[in-house]
Design an enzyme around this catalytic site. Structure first.
Site, PDB file in Angstrom:
ATOM      1  N   HIS A   1       0.797  -1.234   0.000  1.00  9.90           N
ATOM      2  CA  HIS A   1       0.000   0.000   0.000  1.00  9.90           C
ATOM      3  C   HIS A   1       0.823   1.275   0.000  1.00  9.90           C
ATOM      4  O   HIS A   1       0.261   2.374   0.024  1.00  9.90           O
ATOM      5  CB  HIS A   1      -0.958   0.011   1.195  1.00  9.90           C
ATOM      6  CG  HIS A   1      -0.270   0.320   2.502  1.00  9.90           C
ATOM      7  ND1 HIS A   1       0.433  -0.623   3.206  1.00  9.90           N
ATOM      8  CD2 HIS A   1      -0.166   1.456   3.217  1.00  9.90           C
ATOM      9  CE1 HIS A   1       0.931  -0.081   4.307  1.00  9.90           C
ATOM     10  NE2 HIS A   1       0.588   1.188   4.330  1.00  9.90           N
TER      11      HIS A   1
HETATM   12  C1  UD1 Z   1      -2.132   5.935   5.722  1.00 10.38           C
HETATM   13  C2  UD1 Z   1      -0.828   6.453   6.309  1.00 10.38           C
HETATM   14  C3  UD1 Z   1       0.240   5.381   6.201  1.00 10.38           C
HETATM   15  C4  UD1 Z   1      -0.217   4.073   6.804  1.00 10.38           C
HETATM   16  C5  UD1 Z   1      -1.557   3.672   6.224  1.00 10.38           C
HETATM   17  C6  UD1 Z   1      -2.082   2.483   6.959  1.00 10.38           C
HETATM   18  C7  UD1 Z   1      -0.411   8.873   6.056  1.00 10.38           C
HETATM   19  C8  UD1 Z   1       0.338   9.903   5.300  1.00 10.38           C
HETATM   20  N1  UD1 Z   1      -0.353   7.615   5.554  1.00 10.38           N
HETATM   21  O1  UD1 Z   1      -1.919   5.702   4.337  1.00 10.38           O
HETATM   22  O2  UD1 Z   1       1.401   5.801   6.901  1.00 10.38           O
HETATM   23  O3  UD1 Z   1       0.748   3.090   6.521  1.00 10.38           O
HETATM   24  O4  UD1 Z   1      -2.500   4.741   6.382  1.00 10.38           O
HETATM   25  O5  UD1 Z   1      -2.982   1.746   6.209  1.00 10.38           O
HETATM   26  O6  UD1 Z   1      -1.034   9.182   7.038  1.00 10.38           O
HETATM   27  N2  UD1 Z   1      -9.309   4.973   1.475  1.00 10.38           N
HETATM   28  C9  UD1 Z   1     -10.590   4.488   1.422  1.00 10.38           C
HETATM   29  N3  UD1 Z   1     -11.207   4.152   2.604  1.00 10.38           N
HETATM   30  C10 UD1 Z   1     -10.614   4.305   3.797  1.00 10.38           C
HETATM   31  C11 UD1 Z   1      -9.323   4.809   3.843  1.00 10.38           C
HETATM   32  C12 UD1 Z   1      -8.657   5.140   2.671  1.00 10.38           C
HETATM   33  O7  UD1 Z   1     -11.166   4.337   0.351  1.00 10.38           O
HETATM   34  O8  UD1 Z   1     -11.236   3.972   4.825  1.00 10.38           O
HETATM   35  C13 UD1 Z   1      -8.614   5.281   0.187  1.00 10.38           C
HETATM   36  C14 UD1 Z   1      -8.908   6.673  -0.361  1.00 10.38           C
HETATM   37  O9  UD1 Z   1      -8.924   6.577  -1.742  1.00 10.38           O
HETATM   38  C15 UD1 Z   1      -7.677   7.460   0.076  1.00 10.38           C
HETATM   39  C16 UD1 Z   1      -6.577   6.418   0.003  1.00 10.38           C
HETATM   40  O10 UD1 Z   1      -7.205   5.211   0.398  1.00 10.38           O
HETATM   41  O11 UD1 Z   1      -7.420   8.569  -0.754  1.00 10.38           O
HETATM   42  C17 UD1 Z   1      -5.397   6.734   0.902  1.00 10.38           C
HETATM   43  O12 UD1 Z   1      -5.820   6.899   2.246  1.00 10.38           O
HETATM   44  P1  UD1 Z   1      -4.956   7.788   3.268  1.00 10.38           P
HETATM   45  O13 UD1 Z   1      -5.526   7.675   4.620  1.00 10.38           O
HETATM   46  O14 UD1 Z   1      -4.740   9.160   2.722  1.00 10.38           O
HETATM   47  O15 UD1 Z   1      -3.533   7.125   3.227  1.00 10.38           O
HETATM   48  P2  UD1 Z   1      -3.128   5.594   3.337  1.00 10.38           P
HETATM   49  O16 UD1 Z   1      -2.536   5.176   2.039  1.00 10.38           O
HETATM   50  O17 UD1 Z   1      -4.246   4.812   3.906  1.00 10.38           O
HETATM   51  N1  UDP Z   2      -3.980  -5.518   8.872  1.00  8.88           N
HETATM   52  C1  UDP Z   2      -5.232  -6.086   9.045  1.00  8.88           C
HETATM   53  N2  UDP Z   2      -5.942  -6.422   7.925  1.00  8.88           N
HETATM   54  C2  UDP Z   2      -5.469  -6.228   6.658  1.00  8.88           C
HETATM   55  C3  UDP Z   2      -4.183  -5.641   6.501  1.00  8.88           C
HETATM   56  C4  UDP Z   2      -3.479  -5.291   7.639  1.00  8.88           C
HETATM   57  O1  UDP Z   2      -5.671  -6.297  10.175  1.00  8.88           O
HETATM   58  O2  UDP Z   2      -6.172  -6.556   5.699  1.00  8.88           O
HETATM   59  C5  UDP Z   2      -3.214  -5.129  10.070  1.00  8.88           C
HETATM   60  C6  UDP Z   2      -1.830  -5.734  10.166  1.00  8.88           C
HETATM   61  O3  UDP Z   2      -1.877  -7.011  10.733  1.00  8.88           O
HETATM   62  C7  UDP Z   2      -1.075  -4.711  11.005  1.00  8.88           C
HETATM   63  C8  UDP Z   2      -1.700  -3.401  10.549  1.00  8.88           C
HETATM   64  O4  UDP Z   2      -2.974  -3.735   9.994  1.00  8.88           O
HETATM   65  O5  UDP Z   2      -1.345  -4.872  12.382  1.00  8.88           O
HETATM   66  C9  UDP Z   2      -0.813  -2.762   9.533  1.00  8.88           C
HETATM   67  O6  UDP Z   2      -1.494  -1.791   8.834  1.00  8.88           O
HETATM   68  P1  UDP Z   2      -0.977  -1.205   7.453  1.00  8.88           P
HETATM   69  O7  UDP Z   2      -0.168  -2.213   6.737  1.00  8.88           O
HETATM   70  O8  UDP Z   2      -2.163  -0.641   6.784  1.00  8.88           O
HETATM   71  O9  UDP Z   2      -0.088   0.043   7.924  1.00  8.88           O
HETATM   72  P2  UDP Z   2       1.447   0.236   8.293  1.00  8.88           P
HETATM   73  O10 UDP Z   2       1.777  -0.694   9.407  1.00  8.88           O
HETATM   74  O11 UDP Z   2       2.249   0.008   7.064  1.00  8.88           O
HETATM   75  O12 UDP Z   2       1.501   1.669   8.698  1.00  8.88           O
END
Ligand code: UD1
Ligand code: UDP
Length: 363
Positions: free
Chosen positions: A205
């Site tokens: 991601h």
């Molecule tokens: C965010 C964090 C990242 C973390 C990740 C965990 C920042 C800068 N990034 O990235 O560090 O690793 O969360 O998963 O804070 N979206 C949905 N539904 C949701 C959430 C997101 O559709 O419930 C989609 C939207 O299109 C959105 C995109 O995901 O634009 C990115 O979401 P965003 O929260 O901006 O960043 P993440 O990539 O999730």
């Molecule tokens: N995770 C989860 N379901 C999923 C993917 C991730 O429960 O489908 C959990 C995973 O086990 C870990 C956390 O979410 O505890 C990590 O989140 P993510 O990879 O989104 O973020 P990051 O750790 O890279 O910030």
């Protein structure tokens, strides 16, 4: 006076769970502000349910926006709540935009900030999280580091030693606490027709992997090669930031099974039974080490060197297909003989013991 926990994304909910649960158990006064940076059922509510967390008192409903608009909206919303209900300390976790907004809003109001999972550095400023980490650490009053490595980085950046505490990572609290429940309760292997040790688990991601379509397609081809050569199915719970184009690039490989994001118990079950984990997630690298599963990190750099030193995770020398394949084959041959570097599952205890006098002092 109370503790205010600010959270907004999937990993923050999981990594603050042990602190919130202990606060409730021990009768500490606390409030949760949810920015709703993540808001889809499978990115948010499922974790509150499974980890039995209380409903946040405040939902800011910020959702997906550009980084500036997202952080700005959160900052204004968090400030309003902190002014109306000033806490003794604001606790943020990790390196997301929600964590930065929580830390900044509190520090501007003179409220002490506690940073859980402080001191991580990838030394790569093109990564949005790296900027957030540096800023949060430098405005925090309590820096809770997973290992001694992070305390050393913080010292080199001139952060006062008295603010820095090595506590272990709260991911170990969650992983160790729920691993057995996941074994007993999750039915995901049966649902997906998977056998223990016969599949690999993929998550991807990070913008550096997902946002360039050519790079993402090449990465999917490379991981599909690894799966085909090893005879594995590749299960891929997809993050919602992946659009149609990326889903299609993954789906065209028959060995890759795309599924919606899963809850924590299903994720722990998938992790515990996988032959190999391929990921660019931070939390999953840690869980792989804790659960003693081999993990190939789909990144060019890493902010968790202890995962590499322990031997649980491998960082390939590049993301070229040949390098990934070579790294995966070497990893599959390696014995599982490492110690979990991320803590004993009691990080929350050390953190609350340090914070409690502050809460009492500000009554
Ligand atoms: C965010 C964090 C990242 C973390 C990740 C965990 C920042 C800068 N990034 O990235 O560090 O690793 O969360 O998963 O804070 N979206 C949905 N539904 C949701 C959430 C997101 O559709 O419930 C989609 C939207 O299109 C959105 C995109 O995901 O634009 C990115 O979401 P965003 O929260 O901006 O960043 P993440 O990539 O999730
Ligand atoms: N995770 C989860 N379901 C999923 C993917 C991730 O429960 O489908 C959990 C995973 O086990 C870990 C956390 O979410 O505890 C990590 O989140 P993510 O990879 O989104 O973020 P990051 O750790 O890279 O910030």
């Amino acid at each position: 006076m109370h503790i205010t926990y600010v959270l907004g994304t999937r990993p923050e909910i999981i990594k603050l769970a042990s602190l919130i649960q202990a606060s409730a158990r021990e009768g500490l006064r606390f409030t949760i502000i949810h920015t709703n940076q993540h808001y889809a059922e499978q990115m948010d509510r499922v974790f509150f349910r499974e980890l039995e967390l209380p409903e946040p008192k405040h939902h800011l409903d910020i959702r997906s926006r550009s980084h500036g608009a997202q952080i700005g909206g959160m900052l204004a919303g968090i400030e309003r709540v902190l002014q109306a209900e000033p806490p003794a300390v604001v606790v943020v976790q990790g390196d997301t935009n929600s964590a930065l907004a929580g830390g900044l809003a509190a520090s501007k109001l003179g409220i002490p900030v506690a940073h859980v999972e402080a001191g991580l550095r990838s030394h790569d400023r093109s990564m949005p999280e790296e900027i957030n980490r540096v800023l949060i650490d430098h405005l925090s009053d309590y820096l809770f580091c997973p290992t001694a490595n992070q305390a050393e980085y913080l010292a080199t950046e001139g952060i006062q030693a008295g603010r820095v505490h090595v506590t272990g990572n709260t991911i170990a609290d969650a992983t160790l606490n729920y691993a057995e429940t996941a074994r007993l309760r999750s039915g995901i292997l049966g649902t997906l027709g998977l056998n223990t040790g016969k599949y690999a688990l993929l998550t991807c991601h990070r913008p550096s992997n997902t946002d360039n379509p050519e790079h993402f397609a090449a990465l999917m081809a490379a991981v599909a090669d690894i799966a085909n050569l090893s005879g594995f199915t590749l299960v891929f719970p997809i993050h919602p930031r992946l659009g149609k184009q990326q889903r299609h690039a993954a789906e065209r490989h028959r060995c890759i099974t795309l599924i919606d994001p899963v809850g924590y118990l299903d994720m722990l079950a998938l992790l515990q039974n996988a032959a190999l984990i391929l990921t660019d997630s931070g939390g999953i690298q840690e869980e792989a080490c804790i659960l003693r599963r081999k993990c190939l990190v789909l990144r060019r750099n890493i902010e968790r060197p202890e995962a590499l030193v322990s031997g649980g995770c491998v960082l390939p020398s590049s993301l070229e297909a040949s390098e990934l394949l070579a790294a995966a084959s070497a990893l599959l041959k390696r014995p599982v003989n490492w110690h979990n570097p991320f803590g004993d599952g009691l990080a929350y205890r050390r953190i609350l013991d340090i914070l409690k006098p502050t809460i009492d002092a500000r009554h």
